[in-house]
Write a protein that holds these residues in place. Sequence first.
Motif, PDB file in Angstrom:
ATOM      1  N   ALA A 243       0.841  -1.202   0.000  1.00 29.27           N
ATOM      2  CA  ALA A 243       0.000   0.000   0.000  1.00 29.27           C
ATOM      3  C   ALA A 243       0.877   1.253   0.000  1.00 29.27           C
ATOM      4  O   ALA A 243       0.545   2.259  -0.655  1.00 29.27           O
ATOM      5  N   THR A 244       2.000   1.203   0.716  1.00 27.65           N
ATOM      6  CA  THR A 244       2.933   2.333   0.729  1.00 27.65           C
ATOM      7  C   THR A 244       3.522   2.542  -0.665  1.00 27.65           C
ATOM      8  O   THR A 244       3.627   3.681  -1.140  1.00 27.65           O
ATOM      9  N   GLN A 245       3.917   1.452  -1.321  1.00 27.48           N
ATOM     10  CA  GLN A 245       4.422   1.553  -2.692  1.00 27.48           C
ATOM     11  C   GLN A 245       3.400   2.248  -3.588  1.00 27.48           C
ATOM     12  O   GLN A 245       3.741   3.143  -4.376  1.00 27.48           O
ATOM     13  N   ASP A 246       2.154   1.821  -3.475  1.00 23.78           N
ATOM     14  CA  ASP A 246       1.102   2.385  -4.320  1.00 23.78           C
ATOM     15  C   ASP A 246       0.953   3.882  -4.088  1.00 23.78           C
ATOM     16  O   ASP A 246       0.726   4.649  -5.033  1.00 23.78           O
ATOM     17  N   SER A 247       1.089   4.303  -2.841  1.00 25.84           N
ATOM     18  CA  SER A 247       0.915   5.729  -2.524  1.00 25.84           C
ATOM     19  C   SER A 247       2.002   6.579  -3.162  1.00 25.84           C
ATOM     20  O   SER A 247       1.824   7.781  -3.364  1.00 25.84           O
ATOM     21  N   LEU A 248       3.137   5.950  -3.505  1.00 22.98           N
ATOM     22  CA  LEU A 248       4.243   6.663  -4.127  1.00 22.98           C
ATOM     23  C   LEU A 248       4.363   6.355  -5.617  1.00 22.98           C
ATOM     24  O   LEU A 248       5.338   6.734  -6.265  1.00 22.98           O
TER      25      LEU A 248
ATOM     26  N   VAL B  88       4.691  10.787   4.047  1.00 20.28           N
ATOM     27  CA  VAL B  88       3.907  11.078   2.840  1.00 20.28           C
ATOM     28  C   VAL B  88       2.617  11.796   3.207  1.00 20.28           C
ATOM     29  O   VAL B  88       2.182  12.719   2.502  1.00 20.28           O
ATOM     30  N   LYS B  89       2.020  11.392   4.311  1.00 17.80           N
ATOM     31  CA  LYS B  89       0.799  12.067   4.764  1.00 17.80           C
ATOM     32  C   LYS B  89       1.083  13.521   5.131  1.00 17.80           C
ATOM     33  O   LYS B  89       0.268  14.413   4.891  1.00 17.80           O
ATOM     34  N   GLU B  90       2.268  13.762   5.687  1.00 17.35           N
ATOM     35  CA  GLU B  90       2.641  15.120   6.109  1.00 17.35           C
ATOM     36  C   GLU B  90       2.974  16.024   4.927  1.00 17.35           C
ATOM     37  O   GLU B  90       2.559  17.180   4.887  1.00 17.35           O
ATOM     38  N   VAL B  91       3.747  15.512   3.961  1.00 17.58           N
ATOM     39  CA  VAL B  91       4.307  16.387   2.927  1.00 17.58           C
ATOM     40  C   VAL B  91       3.806  16.092   1.515  1.00 17.58           C
ATOM     41  O   VAL B  91       4.024  16.895   0.603  1.00 17.58           O
ATOM     42  N   GLY B  92       3.160  14.940   1.316  1.00 19.56           N
ATOM     43  CA  GLY B  92       2.701  14.569  -0.015  1.00 19.56           C
ATOM     44  C   GLY B  92       3.726  13.716  -0.746  1.00 19.56           C
ATOM     45  O   GLY B  92       4.929  13.786  -0.479  1.00 19.56           O
TER      46      GLY B  92
END
Length: 577
Positions: free
Chosen positions: A264-269, A413-417
């Motif tokens: 899921a982390t990979q997908d978010s990036l 990623v949640k903090e900065v995008g």
Amino acid sequence: MRERLQAALDATIQALLAEAGDAASAPDVALEPPRQAEHGDFATNAALVLAKRLKLPPRAVAQTLVARLGNAGGLVARAEIAGPGFVNFWLDRARWRGALENILAAGSNYGRSDAGKGRRVMVEFLSANPTGPLSVGHGRNLVLGDCIARLFDATGWNVTREYYFNNGGRQMRVLGESVRARYLERLGRAAAPPDAALKDAELPWPAEIGGKPVVFPREGYQGGYITDIADAIIAREGEGWLEEPGDRGFRIEAEQRIFAEIRATQDSLGVSFDVYTNETTMYAEQRVERALAALRATTRVYEEGGAVWLRATDLGLARDRVLVKSSGEPTYLLPDIAYHCQKLERGFERVIDVQGADHKDQGPYVTAALSALGLPADAVEFVFYEFVTLSSGGQTVKQSTRRATFITVDELVKEVGADVFRFFMIQRRSESHLDFDLALAKDTDWTKNPAYYLQYAHARCCGIERQAAERGVPLPKSGEASGERLALPEEIELIRKLAEFPETVARAAAAREPHHIAYYVRDVAALWNPYLQDGKNHRVLSEDAELTAARLGLVAAVRTVVANGLALLGMSAPERM
């Protein structure tokens, strides 16, 4: 244009050598943009390289080169000899303006090439063991590997992205034991010891559950995610796992849940893999046993103290390494060797391993073993990256992966995008230590945050094109762009920089250094954003139709190059900011 000038220079060199009776192959000579723009568009050291072979002083060779080259078919406006024999070239401005048409014609393909000619390359990266959420160090690996894969793709290679993880061995056993301990604690069958007891304690198996304290395994995983996994098991199984033998069920449950979170982390990036494989597969397919047997057959293996050793000193390394411990358990080196044998057997012509600096000692032993087995070890490359520290307000954030007192990739990623995270992870050379400045990454001012500075250059181009459409001004199409009215020095400088993009991509791919793309796009933005700030001299939309058309062509070229550069970094190119 660089290629055309290089071809003219190479032909001149060949002719001079032939006239001197030198039949040896021509030497490689540099033709690069000089560091200072006032020294021309390109500079070469050809005269210094040729002087000895031609038996002439470098400046005399330089004078001959300049005379023979002339204007290189209308490409060169002037050439000057500098220092001991360097030659600086200034290209004809009309040639630079023609670069705009090339950019618009190529569009999203500008900067791409077929240099790889479809050859197969595997880029193995991230490869984090499923023992917990991804840390910032894992994040650097993830972004670096993805960008290297994008560069290979852009230069014509057939790319396979692969993720390998160790799901066997002590780490995974400790993970399973940690989850089981929390499971017992959450059911009230045992109480966890105080933190002070965790350091040296060892969890006996099977654990006592009659109200006695659960003792955590030495260096057990203590994060809240371990409790979450235990709670999920309780929700599904209740007390049904109280008699679960050993740690296996708990270990498998933890591996599956943690790995789902990693994906899921990979997908978010925006990162995907073509192949996932693991250590247990190497054993299931008997690759580890076959690799050991093949090494034994080479006489590069010996036994001592009950352990099996790789005779690495015979292969040019400083010390021998254990392949199988005296307990009969293989070290990490043996399955790594087996895995790399499998990579090469699958037909990859190039294998790239992206690994942390703490793995530098392992790589030479893997390639030495491959060489001993007669495999093309030179096809395997290691790209190492230094560690990442996280700072905020000038203070370093202390982190511990084992105790889970660390900031995860998801949290950052949640903090900065995703875009900012990716840029901050790729903006420095991989061999350099990286300080992730959280305060700067969270700053939304485009003049301060370097990621937004790049994206704003693209958004401003899109804004100008929207204004043109609203006014009914046609945007330039491929074949219609004309740069004849672009005569200001700063406009020519911009075009020169845009024309460097294909070469920059090729250089970054060849060096496996995607930070060159980050630097390059930053340089384009540093020329473009100030250009637009000067609305008096650089007004794009004006009453002068020809100048407006020329500058809209420049806008389109900048937008194209910045977007293509951001794509190689895995970042979006926003149309509005």
